[in-house]
Motif scaffolding. Structure first.
Motif, PDB file in Angstrom:
ATOM      1  N   THR A 104       0.804  -1.233   0.000  1.00  0.00           N
ATOM      2  CA  THR A 104       0.000   0.000   0.000  1.00  0.00           C
ATOM      3  C   THR A 104       0.829   1.271   0.000  1.00  0.00           C
ATOM      4  OG1 THR A 104      -0.111   0.174   2.421  1.00  0.00           O
ATOM      5  CG2 THR A 104      -1.759  -1.227   1.328  1.00  0.00           C
ATOM      6  N   GLY A 105       2.119   1.169   0.369  1.00  0.00           N
ATOM      7  CA  GLY A 105       2.925   2.371   0.529  1.00  0.00           C
ATOM      8  C   GLY A 105       2.588   3.160   1.785  1.00  0.00           C
ATOM      9  N   ASP A 106       1.918   2.538   2.719  1.00  0.00           N
ATOM     10  CA  ASP A 106       1.476   3.198   3.952  1.00  0.00           C
ATOM     11  C   ASP A 106       2.638   3.258   4.950  1.00  0.00           C
ATOM     12  OD1 ASP A 106       0.111   4.215   6.097  1.00  0.00           O
ATOM     13  OD2 ASP A 106      -1.305   2.555   6.299  1.00  0.00           O
ATOM     14  N   THR A 107       3.622   4.089   4.650  1.00  0.00           N
ATOM     15  CA  THR A 107       4.795   4.185   5.527  1.00  0.00           C
ATOM     16  C   THR A 107       4.460   4.821   6.868  1.00  0.00           C
ATOM     17  OG1 THR A 107       5.398   6.260   4.438  1.00  0.00           O
ATOM     18  CG2 THR A 107       6.422   4.245   3.607  1.00  0.00           C
ATOM     19  N   ASP A 108       3.379   5.589   6.907  1.00  0.00           N
ATOM     20  CA  ASP A 108       2.979   6.187   8.186  1.00  0.00           C
ATOM     21  C   ASP A 108       2.664   5.102   9.207  1.00  0.00           C
ATOM     22  OD1 ASP A 108       3.300   8.679   7.147  1.00  0.00           O
ATOM     23  OD2 ASP A 108       1.175   9.076   6.837  1.00  0.00           O
ATOM     24  N   LEU A 109       1.942   4.053   8.778  1.00  0.00           N
ATOM     25  CA  LEU A 109       1.631   2.973   9.711  1.00  0.00           C
ATOM     26  C   LEU A 109       2.909   2.251  10.130  1.00  0.00           C
ATOM     27  CD1 LEU A 109      -0.536   1.313  11.196  1.00  0.00           C
ATOM     28  CD2 LEU A 109      -0.507  -0.263   9.241  1.00  0.00           C
ATOM     29  N   GLY A 110       3.802   2.025   9.166  1.00  0.00           N
ATOM     30  CA  GLY A 110       5.066   1.373   9.510  1.00  0.00           C
ATOM     31  C   GLY A 110       5.828   2.141  10.560  1.00  0.00           C
ATOM     32  N   GLU A 111       5.889   3.459  10.402  1.00  0.00           N
ATOM     33  CA  GLU A 111       6.608   4.276  11.375  1.00  0.00           C
ATOM     34  C   GLU A 111       5.892   4.278  12.726  1.00  0.00           C
ATOM     35  OE1 GLU A 111       8.639   8.740  11.689  1.00  0.00           O
ATOM     36  OE2 GLU A 111       7.575   8.100   9.874  1.00  0.00           O
ATOM     37  N   GLU A 112       4.575   4.311  12.700  1.00  0.00           N
ATOM     38  CA  GLU A 112       3.804   4.315  13.946  1.00  0.00           C
ATOM     39  C   GLU A 112       4.029   3.028  14.750  1.00  0.00           C
ATOM     40  OE1 GLU A 112      -0.870   3.823  15.239  1.00  0.00           O
ATOM     41  OE2 GLU A 112      -0.410   4.838  13.344  1.00  0.00           O
ATOM     42  N   LEU A 113       4.083   1.887  14.049  1.00  0.00           N
ATOM     43  CA  LEU A 113       4.213   0.604  14.734  1.00  0.00           C
ATOM     44  C   LEU A 113       5.662   0.208  14.986  1.00  0.00           C
ATOM     45  CD1 LEU A 113       1.459  -1.551  12.964  1.00  0.00           C
ATOM     46  CD2 LEU A 113       1.291  -0.182  15.047  1.00  0.00           C
ATOM     47  N   LEU A 114       6.604   0.974  14.468  1.00  0.00           N
ATOM     48  CA  LEU A 114       8.012   0.604  14.561  1.00  0.00           C
ATOM     49  C   LEU A 114       8.476   0.352  15.996  1.00  0.00           C
ATOM     50  CD1 LEU A 114      10.344   0.031  12.666  1.00  0.00           C
ATOM     51  CD2 LEU A 114      10.997   2.441  12.814  1.00  0.00           C
ATOM     52  N   PRO A 115       8.159   1.206  16.968  1.00  0.00           N
ATOM     53  CA  PRO A 115       8.608   0.915  18.337  1.00  0.00           C
ATOM     54  C   PRO A 115       8.088  -0.420  18.863  1.00  0.00           C
ATOM     55  CG  PRO A 115       7.896   3.195  18.155  1.00  0.00           C
ATOM     56  CD  PRO A 115       7.487   2.519  16.886  1.00  0.00           C
ATOM     57  N   ALA A 116       6.839  -0.732  18.549  1.00  0.00           N
ATOM     58  CA  ALA A 116       6.279  -2.008  19.002  1.00  0.00           C
ATOM     59  C   ALA A 116       6.981  -3.183  18.323  1.00  0.00           C
ATOM     60  CB  ALA A 116       4.782  -2.047  18.709  1.00  0.00           C
ATOM     61  N   LEU A 117       7.288  -3.043  17.038  1.00  0.00           N
ATOM     62  CA  LEU A 117       7.955  -4.120  16.312  1.00  0.00           C
ATOM     63  C   LEU A 117       9.391  -4.304  16.791  1.00  0.00           C
ATOM     64  CD1 LEU A 117       6.636  -3.421  12.692  1.00  0.00           C
ATOM     65  CD2 LEU A 117       5.602  -4.777  14.518  1.00  0.00           C
ATOM     66  N   ARG A 118      10.076  -3.205  17.076  1.00  0.00           N
ATOM     67  CA  ARG A 118      11.421  -3.319  17.652  1.00  0.00           C
ATOM     68  C   ARG A 118      11.349  -3.982  19.022  1.00  0.00           C
ATOM     69  NH1 ARG A 118      15.753  -0.450  15.279  1.00  0.00           N
ATOM     70  NH2 ARG A 118      16.902  -1.514  16.935  1.00  0.00           N
ATOM     71  N   GLY A 119      10.272  -3.690  19.758  1.00  0.00           N
ATOM     72  CA  GLY A 119      10.087  -4.335  21.049  1.00  0.00           C
ATOM     73  C   GLY A 119       9.940  -5.839  20.928  1.00  0.00           C
ATOM     74  N   VAL A 120       9.337  -6.309  19.839  1.00  0.00           N
ATOM     75  CA  VAL A 120       9.229  -7.746  19.607  1.00  0.00           C
ATOM     76  C   VAL A 120      10.612  -8.369  19.487  1.00  0.00           C
ATOM     77  CG1 VAL A 120       8.543  -9.471  17.892  1.00  0.00           C
ATOM     78  CG2 VAL A 120       6.941  -7.666  18.550  1.00  0.00           C
ATOM     79  N   VAL A 121      11.464  -7.758  18.681  1.00  0.00           N
ATOM     80  CA  VAL A 121      12.814  -8.295  18.489  1.00  0.00           C
ATOM     81  C   VAL A 121      13.598  -8.253  19.802  1.00  0.00           C
ATOM     82  CG1 VAL A 121      15.012  -7.932  17.295  1.00  0.00           C
ATOM     83  CG2 VAL A 121      12.852  -7.744  16.037  1.00  0.00           C
ATOM     84  N   ASP A 122      13.504  -7.145  20.512  1.00  0.00           N
ATOM     85  CA  ASP A 122      14.235  -7.030  21.780  1.00  0.00           C
ATOM     86  C   ASP A 122      13.786  -8.102  22.772  1.00  0.00           C
ATOM     87  OD1 ASP A 122      15.559  -4.855  20.742  1.00  0.00           O
ATOM     88  OD2 ASP A 122      14.307  -3.358  21.749  1.00  0.00           O
ATOM     89  N   ALA A 123      12.480  -8.344  22.835  1.00  0.00           N
ATOM     90  CA  ALA A 123      11.976  -9.350  23.767  1.00  0.00           C
ATOM     91  C   ALA A 123      12.435 -10.748  23.385  1.00  0.00           C
ATOM     92  CB  ALA A 123      10.452  -9.297  23.813  1.00  0.00           C
TER      93      ALA A 123
END
Length: 646
Positions: free
Chosen positions: A371-390
């Motif tokens: 979709t090119g919806d980079t806004d959603l990607g940026e919004e969820l980025l902290p949560a996704l990084r949290g997945v990797v960290d956990a």
């Protein structure tokens, strides 16, 4: 859409008409469903099944509406169909069916009694729990039509017996209110009030479950059909019982109109894609929390793994990206200790999958890419990084990144955390403790997708790429097996070993999980044609790959019997149509032909759950469909891969 139409040779026989099922949904998780013949073969069959607080907490209300035609001569012909505990099938109205068809998602029956032809159509009000049933005189007449309302009010997974209290039926204008839960409305209501004892559900008997139920004959509606075109209609609805829905004929017309819009919005390339698009619509439901996905009808609720595997097919291939965005944001809010909540059919929130979260990473990545919806990607980025960290730190059930090879390991006693999660008497059939192949393919895919999202947000992704590269190198070293395919699990605890022997082993059973190592967008391996051909030779069937090769000693070829037998076979040879998606992707990436892979499963659209794809099928020929007749990830994956190649 494909032509789904049957004549008397199918409709009029229990061996064929009672094994093909139709489904109409209300967009909330409720539904109406039954068979082409009109015979109820499951406890879940009914004309008004109401969704509760969750899509899985459903209750059956209006069970059936049995027509009887009254002729001026006094003759009375019953058109309904029931099977009883005695073994009798009475009445046998299906023997008078001359046609059943599914037109624009609306089921339609046509009975012929000499020169009198009566047609029934059924539809639900989308976004509201209600059903409309329209009967129309096509030829002949005058006649009168009686409609006997058999009711209950019970959990969809259970039954109600006559040794309990009778149903409360309160008269209201134009009909009645049953149990204070749903309302019936139609012409000339006559209350009755008696039990019909011992309704038998043959499919429940075959599944080793209690097959009998008692039904409450609440009353009957009646109306004249004097000339062709005349109608007699009944509506049933739950929720706000005082707010009447539109006229029944309007409900049917609106349902057809909406279904055409749903299909047109996806711009399908052919009639099969159009049919799958409408099938996909049934699984996307609205809840108090926003959009969600029903994993399968008639008995599943919402499961995060199923939702995320289905995401691209259900949302991105059908023009529903806006709803998909809302769903992804909602699911992100359930993350805890790096794990996605798995809201099971019980309605409880659990954190009990190793792969559901990784499929979530994949779904977000695909959403942004498509979709090119980079806004959603940026919004969820902290949560996704949290997945990797956990996962790097270690989370529930032994899920952690091995610091030596950066691969993901998982497992704890008495758990089954991958999609192969069946249990028999509480014991996992395939625990797959260690480092499963598809889990690590998803882990690597997720790292690459997250690194790309990080760069799109203008942030440094060096650490993610370093972790990804180490995991890829280890994967390429560890998973190829001497057999010519990939290990299913590496570093699996050995079940028993002699003194001084190895405590771990690598599992080389031929299973389809390895397909993800070649099929994902950021797969760790390039397709290996000899390996793919070995996988195809051992696993492929007309309805998709088996879950285990037939030459394995643990192979079970029939997904049949009681709960223990079925769960024991679930991932030990049973066919899973959703796996055709990864298989096609892997073949396509390997420049192998794929067009002929769809012949069997496209034909299946008229064999079991009409216009849809089943959950499972037998591992042995003729690969008869089993499990849920209407399954989200089966439909979604077929829709996704057909869209890509056609």
């Amino acid at each position: 859409m494909i032509d789904i139409r049957f004549g008397p040779q199918v409709c009029g026989q229990l061996t064929s008409g009672a094994t093909r099922e139709w489904l109409v949904t209300d967009g909330l998780g409720g539904y109406a469903t039954g068979t082409v013949s009109g015979l109820r073969t499951r406890r879940y069959h009914g004309l008004l099944v109401v969704s509760g607080d969750t899509p899985a907490s459903r209750r059956v209300g209006l069970v059936s509406l049995d027509p009887a035609v009254l002729f001026p001569s006094g003759a009375r012909v019953r058109l309904g169909a029931h099977e009883w505990a005695s073994g009798d099938v009475d009445p046998r109205g299906f023997e008078l069916l001359e046609r059943f068809d599914l037109a624009d998602g609306v089921p339609r029956w046509r009975w012929r009694i000499g020169d009198v032809v009566i047609e029934r159509e059924l539809a639900m009000t989308h976004g509201r729990s209600g059903v409309a049933v329209v009967h129309r005189l096509v030829t002949g007449g005058p006649v009168r039509l009686d409609l006997a309302a058999a009711c209950t009010w019970r959990d969809a997974h259970g039954e109600r017996r006559a040794d309990g209290p009778a149903l409360r039926v309160e008269p209201v204008a134009g009909g009645a209110v049953v149990e204070g839960a749903f309302r019936l409305a139609g012409p000339d209501w006559v209350p009755e009030g008696q039990w019909w004892l011992g309704a038998h559900h043959r499919e429940e008997a075959a599944r080793g479950l209690h097959p009998e139920d008692d039904l409450w004959y609440a009353g009957r509606f009646s109306g004249p059909l004097e000339r062709p075109g005349d109608t007699v209609s009944v509506r049933a609805w739950a929720g706000d019982l005082a707010a009447e829905p539109p006229a029944a004929t309007e409900v049917v017309t609106a349902a057809r109109r909406r279904n055409r819009r749903v299909v047109a919005a996806a711009r399908p390339a052919d009639s099969v894609a159009a049919t799958l698009t409408l099938a996909a619509d049934a699984f996307v439901v609205g809840t108090d929390r926003g959009p969600d996905v029903v994993a399968g009808y008639p008995w599943f609720g919402a499961w995060s793994r199923d939702t995320m595997i289905s995401y691209e097919g259900l949302f991105l291939c059908t023009g529903r990206a806006d709803e998909g965005r809302e769903l992804l944001r909602s699911y992100a809010g359930t993350l805890s200790e790096g794990m996605l909540a798995n809201t099971a059919d019980t309605g409880r929130v659990e954190y009990n999958t190793v792969d559901g979260t990784l499929w979530f990473l994949h779904a977000v990545s695909r959403h942004v890419t498509v979709t090119g919806d980079t806004d959603l990607g940026e919004e969820l980025l902290p949560a996704l990084r949290g997945v990797v960290d956990a996962h790097l730190a270690g989370t529930r059930f032994g899920i952690a990144v091995d610091p030596v090879d950066c691969l993901l390991t998982q497992g704890a006693p008495e758990t089954a955390l991958t999609w192969m999660d069946a249990r028999v008497y509480g014991v996992p059939v395939t625990p797959r403790t260690g480092k499963p192949v598809e889990v690590n393919a998803l882990w690597i895919n997720g790292l690459a997708g997250l690194a790309e999202l990080t760069e799109l947000a203008g942030q440094d992704a060096t650490g993610l790429y370093r972790l990804h590269d180490r995991a890829v190198a280890a994967f390429r070293e560890r998973f190829p097996a001497p057999t010519g395919w990939l290990y299913d699990v590496v570093d699996a605890p050995a079940p028993a070993y002699p003194l001084g022997g190895a405590a771990y082993h690598d599992d080389d059973l031929l299973r389809p999980n390895q397909l993800l190592a070649w099929s994902l967008p950021y797969a760790p391996l390039e397709p290996d044609e000899p390996a793919l051909r070995r996988v195809g030779a051992g696993l492929l069937t007309p309805l998709g790959p088996r879950s285990l090769s037939p030459d394995s000693p643990e192979f079970v070829g029939r997904h049949r019997g009681g709960p223990a037998e079925r769960d024991g076979a679930y991932h030990q040879g049973t066919v899973w149509p959703w796996l055709l998606g990864p298989y096609v992707d892997a073949c396509r990436r390997g420049k192998m032909p794929v067009d002929d892979l769809f012949v069997g499963i496209e034909s299946h659209l008229t064999e079991y759950g009409l216009g849809s794809v089943s959950e499972t099928a037998d591992g042995l020929a003729p690969h008869a469909a089993t499990g849920c007749p209407f399954q989200a990830w089966s439909v979604a994956e077929l829709l996704r891969v057909r869209r890509k190649i056609r």
